[in-house]
Design a protein around this motif. Structure first.
Motif, PDB file in Angstrom:
ATOM      1  N   VAL A 174       0.843  -1.203   0.000  1.00 10.78           N
ATOM      2  CA  VAL A 174       0.000   0.000   0.000  1.00 10.78           C
ATOM      3  C   VAL A 174       0.876   1.249   0.000  1.00 10.78           C
ATOM      4  CG1 VAL A 174      -1.675   1.349   1.335  1.00 10.78           C
ATOM      5  CG2 VAL A 174      -1.992  -1.116   1.078  1.00 10.78           C
ATOM      6  N   LEU A 175       1.921   1.253   0.815  1.00  7.67           N
ATOM      7  CA  LEU A 175       2.841   2.394   0.838  1.00  7.67           C
ATOM      8  C   LEU A 175       3.458   2.616  -0.538  1.00  7.67           C
ATOM      9  CD1 LEU A 175       4.666   1.830   4.239  1.00  7.67           C
ATOM     10  CD2 LEU A 175       3.206   3.776   3.648  1.00  7.67           C
ATOM     11  N   GLN A 176       3.803   1.545  -1.225  1.00  6.27           N
ATOM     12  CA  GLN A 176       4.362   1.649  -2.569  1.00  6.27           C
ATOM     13  C   GLN A 176       3.343   2.235  -3.537  1.00  6.27           C
ATOM     14  OE1 GLN A 176       5.414  -2.621  -2.873  1.00  6.27           O
ATOM     15  NE2 GLN A 176       7.260  -1.843  -3.854  1.00  6.27           N
ATOM     16  N   GLY A 177       2.161   1.654  -3.549  1.00  7.82           N
ATOM     17  CA  GLY A 177       1.143   2.042  -4.528  1.00  7.82           C
ATOM     18  C   GLY A 177       0.569   3.417  -4.317  1.00  7.82           C
ATOM     19  N   GLU A 178       0.471   3.846  -3.078  1.00  3.04           N
ATOM     20  CA  GLU A 178      -0.135   5.138  -2.762  1.00  3.04           C
ATOM     21  C   GLU A 178       0.885   6.261  -2.630  1.00  3.04           C
ATOM     22  OE1 GLU A 178      -3.595   6.075  -2.308  1.00  3.04           O
ATOM     23  OE2 GLU A 178      -3.500   4.306  -3.583  1.00  3.04           O
ATOM     24  N   GLU A 179       2.159   5.905  -2.552  1.00  5.02           N
ATOM     25  CA  GLU A 179       3.227   6.893  -2.373  1.00  5.02           C
ATOM     26  C   GLU A 179       2.891   7.870  -1.243  1.00  5.02           C
ATOM     27  OE1 GLU A 179       4.466   8.778  -5.953  1.00  5.02           O
ATOM     28  OE2 GLU A 179       4.795   6.886  -6.965  1.00  5.02           O
ATOM     29  N   THR A 180       2.450   7.324  -0.133  1.00  9.59           N
ATOM     30  CA  THR A 180       2.084   8.131   1.018  1.00  9.59           C
ATOM     31  C   THR A 180       3.178   8.070   2.066  1.00  9.59           C
ATOM     32  OG1 THR A 180       0.427   8.492   2.733  1.00  9.59           O
ATOM     33  CG2 THR A 180       0.795   6.215   2.072  1.00  9.59           C
ATOM     34  N   LYS A 181       3.309   9.109   2.841  1.00  8.14           N
ATOM     35  CA  LYS A 181       4.279   9.115   3.936  1.00  8.14           C
ATOM     36  C   LYS A 181       3.652   8.565   5.228  1.00  8.14           C
ATOM     37  CE  LYS A 181       7.136  12.793   2.152  1.00  8.14           C
ATOM     38  NZ  LYS A 181       8.065  11.942   1.477  1.00  8.14           N
ATOM     39  N   ARG A 182       2.321   8.503   5.267  1.00  9.34           N
ATOM     40  CA  ARG A 182       1.620   8.015   6.454  1.00  9.34           C
ATOM     41  C   ARG A 182       1.433   6.508   6.370  1.00  9.34           C
ATOM     42  NH1 ARG A 182      -3.609  11.280   7.530  1.00  9.34           N
ATOM     43  NH2 ARG A 182      -3.267  10.340   9.556  1.00  9.34           N
ATOM     44  N   ILE A 183       1.626   5.836   7.498  1.00 10.05           N
ATOM     45  CA  ILE A 183       1.387   4.397   7.574  1.00 10.05           C
ATOM     46  C   ILE A 183      -0.124   4.182   7.452  1.00 10.05           C
ATOM     47  CG2 ILE A 183       1.562   2.345   9.030  1.00 10.05           C
ATOM     48  CD1 ILE A 183       4.277   3.296   8.098  1.00 10.05           C
ATOM     49  N   PRO A 184      -0.574   3.341   6.516  1.00  7.35           N
ATOM     50  CA  PRO A 184      -2.016   3.117   6.368  1.00  7.35           C
ATOM     51  C   PRO A 184      -2.591   2.389   7.582  1.00  7.35           C
ATOM     52  CG  PRO A 184      -0.772   1.685   4.908  1.00  7.35           C
ATOM     53  CD  PRO A 184       0.213   2.593   5.555  1.00  7.35           C
ATOM     54  N   LYS A 185      -3.835   2.688   7.885  1.00  7.82           N
ATOM     55  CA  LYS A 185      -4.509   2.082   9.034  1.00  7.82           C
ATOM     56  C   LYS A 185      -5.170   0.771   8.601  1.00  7.82           C
ATOM     57  CE  LYS A 185      -8.035   2.948  12.473  1.00  7.82           C
ATOM     58  NZ  LYS A 185      -9.072   3.850  12.943  1.00  7.82           N
ATOM     59  N   VAL A 186      -4.856  -0.302   9.330  1.00  2.00           N
ATOM     60  CA  VAL A 186      -5.466  -1.601   9.051  1.00  2.00           C
ATOM     61  C   VAL A 186      -6.903  -1.574   9.569  1.00  2.00           C
ATOM     62  CG1 VAL A 186      -5.366  -4.083   9.450  1.00  2.00           C
ATOM     63  CG2 VAL A 186      -3.242  -2.778   9.266  1.00  2.00           C
ATOM     64  N   ILE A 187      -7.839  -1.864   8.698  1.00  2.00           N
ATOM     65  CA  ILE A 187      -9.251  -1.932   9.078  1.00  2.00           C
ATOM     66  C   ILE A 187      -9.625  -3.372   9.414  1.00  2.00           C
ATOM     67  CG2 ILE A 187     -11.628  -1.560   8.298  1.00  2.00           C
ATOM     68  CD1 ILE A 187      -9.976   1.013   8.717  1.00  2.00           C
ATOM     69  N   ASP A 188      -9.155  -4.312   8.581  1.00  2.00           N
ATOM     70  CA  ASP A 188      -9.500  -5.712   8.774  1.00  2.00           C
ATOM     71  C   ASP A 188      -8.456  -6.564   8.061  1.00  2.00           C
ATOM     72  OD1 ASP A 188     -11.244  -7.924   9.500  1.00  2.00           O
ATOM     73  OD2 ASP A 188     -11.764  -8.039   7.380  1.00  2.00           O
ATOM     74  N   ILE A 189      -8.161  -7.713   8.631  1.00  5.01           N
ATOM     75  CA  ILE A 189      -7.298  -8.687   7.956  1.00  5.01           C
ATOM     76  C   ILE A 189      -7.814 -10.077   8.280  1.00  5.01           C
ATOM     77  CG2 ILE A 189      -5.577  -8.716   9.808  1.00  5.01           C
ATOM     78  CD1 ILE A 189      -3.501  -9.173   7.436  1.00  5.01           C
ATOM     79  N   SER A 190      -7.824 -10.927   7.262  1.00  5.24           N
ATOM     80  CA  SER A 190      -8.273 -12.302   7.427  1.00  5.24           C
ATOM     81  C   SER A 190      -7.215 -13.211   6.817  1.00  5.24           C
ATOM     82  CB  SER A 190      -9.608 -12.506   6.712  1.00  5.24           C
ATOM     83  OG  SER A 190     -10.001 -13.852   6.779  1.00  5.24           O
TER      84      SER A 190
END
Length: 135
Positions: A67-83
């Motif tokens: 996600v960090l690669q694809g979005e080129e964001t400096k913020r760590i993405p928030k995990v909503i759900d993982i299965s």
């Protein structure tokens, strides 16, 4: 979608302490990672087999870094759900993952992850993770 060079990707991995502890590294192509065989990742020393939490952490962090690669964001993405679906025992050898981004709108991303050891056709686990990327 733009992806980072190997050096930038290594810096992204270094931003996450648990990724450093597990030893996650890029395989040199976007969305593909390796978890080295480390004694600290063993859950059952009699087999030996990887700890399920190490496999889950590897898959979650692989998805997050993708996600960090694809979005080129400096913020760590928030995990909503993982299965996570465990399909077979993870032996004490290098483990690989491949991630695929699936956009769910402007703020949500779903990432599909497959983890394997000898052959991608014989996965040891699969996962689906949802992330909030902009708030």
């Amino acid at each position: 979608m733009s992806f980072f060079d190997t050096e930038t990707l290594s810096r992204q991995i270094e931003r996450v302490p648990y990724a450093r502890m597990l030893g996650i590294a890029s395989c040199g192509e976007p969305g593909r990672f390796v978890l080295p065989a480390r004694k600290s990742n063993i859950g059952n020393p009699t087999l030996p087999a990887l700890h399920g939490g190490a496999i889950a952490g590897f898959m979650e962090l692989s998805a997050m870094i993708t996600v960090l690669q694809g979005e080129e964001t400096k913020r760590i993405p928030k995990v909503i759900d993982i299965s996570i679906d465990y399909l077979r025992a993870g032996r004490f050898v290098e483990t690989y993952s491949r991630c695929k981004l699936n956009y769910l709108g402007r703020r949500m991303l779903n990432v599909s992850v497959v983890a394997w050891q000898e052959s991608e056709d014989l996965p040891i686990a699969t996962a689906r993770a949802q992330f909030l990327v902009k708030d």
